[in-house]
Scaffold this motif. Structure first.
Motif, mmCIF file in Angstrom:
data_model
loop_
_atom_site.group_PDB
_atom_site.id
_atom_site.type_symbol
_atom_site.label_atom_id
_atom_site.label_comp_id
_atom_site.label_asym_id
_atom_site.label_seq_id
_atom_site.Cartn_x
_atom_site.Cartn_y
_atom_site.Cartn_z
ATOM 1 N N LYS A 202 18.348 -58.913 -29.310
ATOM 2 C CA LYS A 202 17.099 -59.071 -30.066
ATOM 3 C C LYS A 202 15.886 -58.714 -29.216
ATOM 4 O O LYS A 202 14.967 -58.023 -29.668
ATOM 5 C CB LYS A 202 16.979 -60.506 -30.586
ATOM 6 C CG LYS A 202 17.896 -60.844 -31.740
ATOM 7 C CD LYS A 202 17.520 -62.146 -32.420
ATOM 8 C CE LYS A 202 17.747 -63.342 -31.536
ATOM 9 N NZ LYS A 202 17.548 -64.623 -32.251
ATOM 10 N N GLU A 203 15.880 -59.185 -27.984
ATOM 11 C CA GLU A 203 14.746 -58.915 -27.092
ATOM 12 C C GLU A 203 14.605 -57.415 -26.831
ATOM 13 O O GLU A 203 13.485 -56.878 -26.822
ATOM 14 C CB GLU A 203 14.948 -59.662 -25.772
ATOM 15 C CG GLU A 203 14.798 -61.176 -25.889
ATOM 16 C CD GLU A 203 15.181 -61.875 -24.592
ATOM 17 O OE1 GLU A 203 15.247 -61.196 -23.548
ATOM 18 O OE2 GLU A 203 15.415 -63.105 -24.625
ATOM 19 N N PHE B 156 11.234 -51.093 -30.113
ATOM 20 C CA PHE B 156 10.721 -50.696 -31.431
ATOM 21 C C PHE B 156 9.539 -51.584 -31.819
ATOM 22 O O PHE B 156 9.468 -52.114 -32.923
ATOM 23 C CB PHE B 156 11.847 -50.767 -32.473
ATOM 24 C CG PHE B 156 13.013 -49.889 -32.155
ATOM 25 C CD1 PHE B 156 13.000 -48.540 -32.482
ATOM 26 C CD2 PHE B 156 14.132 -50.394 -31.496
ATOM 27 C CE1 PHE B 156 14.071 -47.712 -32.162
ATOM 28 C CE2 PHE B 156 15.208 -49.589 -31.179
ATOM 29 C CZ PHE B 156 15.183 -48.243 -31.509
ATOM 30 N N ASN B 157 8.599 -51.712 -30.868
ATOM 31 C CA ASN B 157 7.481 -52.649 -31.072
ATOM 32 C C ASN B 157 6.442 -52.155 -32.077
ATOM 33 O O ASN B 157 5.540 -52.889 -32.445
ATOM 34 C CB ASN B 157 6.801 -52.964 -29.729
ATOM 35 C CG ASN B 157 6.373 -51.714 -28.976
ATOM 36 O OD1 ASN B 157 6.238 -50.640 -29.565
ATOM 37 N ND2 ASN B 157 6.167 -51.854 -27.680
ATOM 38 N N THR B 158 6.551 -50.918 -32.539
ATOM 39 C CA THR B 158 5.612 -50.420 -33.562
ATOM 40 C C THR B 158 6.088 -50.763 -34.978
ATOM 41 O O THR B 158 5.373 -50.512 -35.944
ATOM 42 C CB THR B 158 5.434 -48.898 -33.452
ATOM 43 O OG1 THR B 158 6.698 -48.257 -33.621
ATOM 44 C CG2 THR B 158 4.844 -48.531 -32.098
ATOM 45 N N LEU C 97 12.200 -53.223 -39.910
ATOM 46 C CA LEU C 97 13.587 -53.251 -39.466
ATOM 47 C C LEU C 97 14.120 -54.655 -39.703
ATOM 48 O O LEU C 97 13.569 -55.631 -39.181
ATOM 49 C CB LEU C 97 13.705 -52.898 -37.980
ATOM 50 C CG LEU C 97 13.067 -51.599 -37.488
ATOM 51 C CD1 LEU C 97 13.340 -51.426 -35.993
ATOM 52 C CD2 LEU C 97 13.580 -50.401 -38.266
ATOM 53 N N LEU C 98 15.183 -54.789 -40.493
ATOM 54 C CA LEU C 98 15.788 -56.083 -40.770
ATOM 55 C C LEU C 98 17.093 -56.187 -39.998
ATOM 56 O O LEU C 98 17.999 -55.361 -40.170
ATOM 57 C CB LEU C 98 16.050 -56.257 -42.270
ATOM 58 C CG LEU C 98 14.855 -56.645 -43.150
ATOM 59 C CD1 LEU C 98 13.849 -55.492 -43.246
ATOM 60 C CD2 LEU C 98 15.316 -57.049 -44.543
#
Length: 559
Positions: free
Chosen positions: A382-383, A389-391, A369-370
């Protein structure tokens, strides 16, 4: 992109909150695509960034006075002297092209005080000012530079419809840009192209780079977080290094401006609606200061920390009864749990939509993801995205995310086909008027008469690839009237998963029409319509078989 040999490519990133412009010479680009891009400041001497607020000031006669930071400063001075009410001050007006239904060239815009002016004139003034700034700067490096040697690029959100895109072309034309020398660029696509070049350049320089994002077969999602809209595009890198969509562009009006509005409403509630409104109505200057304080403070906020905003002197040490907020001297301090609710709704819209996109079969192989755009600098946003979406491998391509789209637009102007295909967001079709009868294709059983319920003639099915520069549809017709010179064929869209069979269905929306003028056609003449798609628009050619001539038809999306 345009197939002519330009000396220079100039890009205008006309944003909801901020705007910028940049250019590069073709000769310089060939040796170094990244470091030879020149950015022209629009903000005046006191500008802290390379972009400037999308703000325009017009004098009482409706003539252009100033743009960007200079417009803000001049209007603040007018407000201090109570001379502001006669002037026109437009800010954050780009989003009206997204929200307005039935967009047309006579659309009006309201300024900060409710005064109205034609939207086309406002947009054209802004584009003309930026165009002239860029051209003047470019002339310093290129002797005898001519306007027909410049390829102009203007960025637009990917989720804008055809009417909004055509409106920008009309405004640019009014601003003095030859439409033949103009290309519209979809903002997230420009971001993807720039990120690709930065990664390749960093790898060559021996610096750490996420080069695997742009290896052949790799799939990634661009989340373009702007002031007005959030655009999401899903791309795959082809064997040639070009990009193609794997799922159609989508998004919504969930940009940073939504946060500004919610913070404004919160502070208004804390102080008291009536008291706050009276102060803002009495002093335009104080209103401008409050808006600026919210915009700047929003980007600095962090989760689990108090939010602090400077207030007008009139509210200093004001006693309030609002749980989770207090006023000390000339500042309001808001507790983390209260301010988090302000962000919660807007960010949830982004995350919910992104989750739906990533849950589709078409995006199951996406790993990256950009995050790009000015709103991508917001710490709380951002946090939250990192946590939800930590995967995925979440990448912030550079320290200035607000400049990525602009620089990418410059690069796209030099490349012939950086994007080779998109996917249709809707079903597109035609509604044939009286005077024409379709010649059915052998493989179809479509109706041939249009007396009662005209058939939805499909152009492009939702989700299917649109090859840029390639034919998307072709239909032949028989003229059934005695004489026919002007033809108007309706262009329709449908968002349903299944294409409609008749234009009478409620899900069909007319978005424009194909307009063609011919020599008088006699009854039973045969005509063929050929529709293709360039970077951002439909192109139409009409062929009269008996005459053996081709005529260019235009697609009109401004009602």
């Amino acid at each position: 992109m345009l197939l002519f040999c330009s000396v220079l490519v100039a890009a205008i990133d006309f944003g909801s909150s901020d705007s910028g412009c940049a250019f590069s010479l073709r000769s310089d680009y060939e040796s170094d695509p990244i470091n030879t891009i020149h950015t022209e400041s629009l903000g005046g001497n006191s500008s802290k960034t390379q972009k400037s607020p999308t703000v325009v000031l017009m004098n009482p006669d409706g003539e252009f006075a100033a743009f960007g930071k200079k417009a803000e400063q001049q209007y603040e001075e007018l407000a201090l002297d109570d001379e502001d009410k006669k002037w026109f001050y437009f800010t954050r007006f780009k989003m009206q092209l997204f929200t307005k239904k039935g967009l047309n060239k006579d659309m009006m815009l309201e300024d900060i005080n409710g005064r109205k002016m034609k939207a086309l004139d406002v947009f054209a003034c802004c584009i003309e000012y930026i165009k002239n700034k860029v051209f003047k700067r470019a002339e310093e490096g290129v002797s005898n530079l001519q306007e027909d040697e410049v390829h102009w690029m203007i960025t637009v959100p990917a989720i804008w419809n055809e009417s909004a895109r055509q409106f920008i072309i009309a405004a640019a034309t009014k601003a003095g840009i030859n439409p033949v020398l103009l290309s519209l660029v979809l903002e997230p696509e420009a971001a993807a192209v720039f990120c690709k070049y930065v990664a390749i350049r960093s790898s060559k320089d021996g610096k750490e780079a996420k080069l695997e994002v742009f290896e052949s077969g790799s799939q990634f999602v661009i989340v373009d977080l702007g002031g007005g809209t959030v655009d999401i595009t899903c791309n795959e890198v082809t064997e040639t290094g070009q990009l193609q969509e794997i799922y159609h562009a989508s998004g919504g009006p969930w940009g940073g401006n939504m946060i500004n509005l919610r913070i404004w409403k919160l502070i208004r509630s804390v102080i008291g609606n009536a008291t706050f409104d009276a102060c803002m109505e009495e002093s335009t200057y104080l209103k401008l200061c409050m808006l600026k304080e919210i915009e700047e403070g929003k980007m600095k906020m962090k989760s689990n920390e108090k939010a602090t905003f400077k207030l007008p002197f009139e509210f200093s040490n004001k006693k309030i009864e609002y749980k989770g907020a207090e006023i000390i001297k000339d500042k309001i301090h808001i507790d983390p749990d209260v301010i988090s609710k302000v962000f919660e709704y807007a960010i949830e819209q982004v995350c919910s939509h992104l989750s739906k996109v990533l849950a589709r079969d078409e995006t199951r192989n996406v790993k990256y993801l950009l995050l790009v755009g000015g709103y991508a600098s917001c710490e709380i946003l951002k946090e939250t995205i990192k946590k939800k979406f930590n995967t995925y491998d979440i990448i912030h391509p550079c320290n200035n995310p607000e400049m990525i789209v602009l620089n990418g637009a410059v690069i796209m102007g030099h490349e012939s086909r950086p994007i080779i295909g998109r996917l249709a967001r809707y079903h597109y079709g035609l509604a044939v008027p009286s005077g024409l009868r379709i010649i059915p294709k052998k493989e179809t059983t479509m109706h041939t008469e249009f007396d009662h319920e005209p058939t939805f003639l499909p152009l492009i099915c939702k989700g299917t690839p649109i090859r840029i520069g390639k034919k998307v549809a072709q239909y032949s017709f028989i003229v059934t009237s005695e004489e026919l010179t002007d033809i108007e064929i309706g262009i329709l869209t449908c968002e349903d998963d299944k294409a409609p069979s008749s234009i009478a269905e409620n899900s069909c929306n007319k978005i424009g029409q194909i307009v063609a003028k011919f020599p008088a056609l006699i009854k039973n003449s045969k005509m063929t319509i050929i529709i293709s798609c360039d970077e951002t628009e439909f192109k139409v050619t009409a062929v009269i078989d008996e005459l053996g001539h081709s005529f260019s038809a235009r697609c009109s999306f401004l009602l």
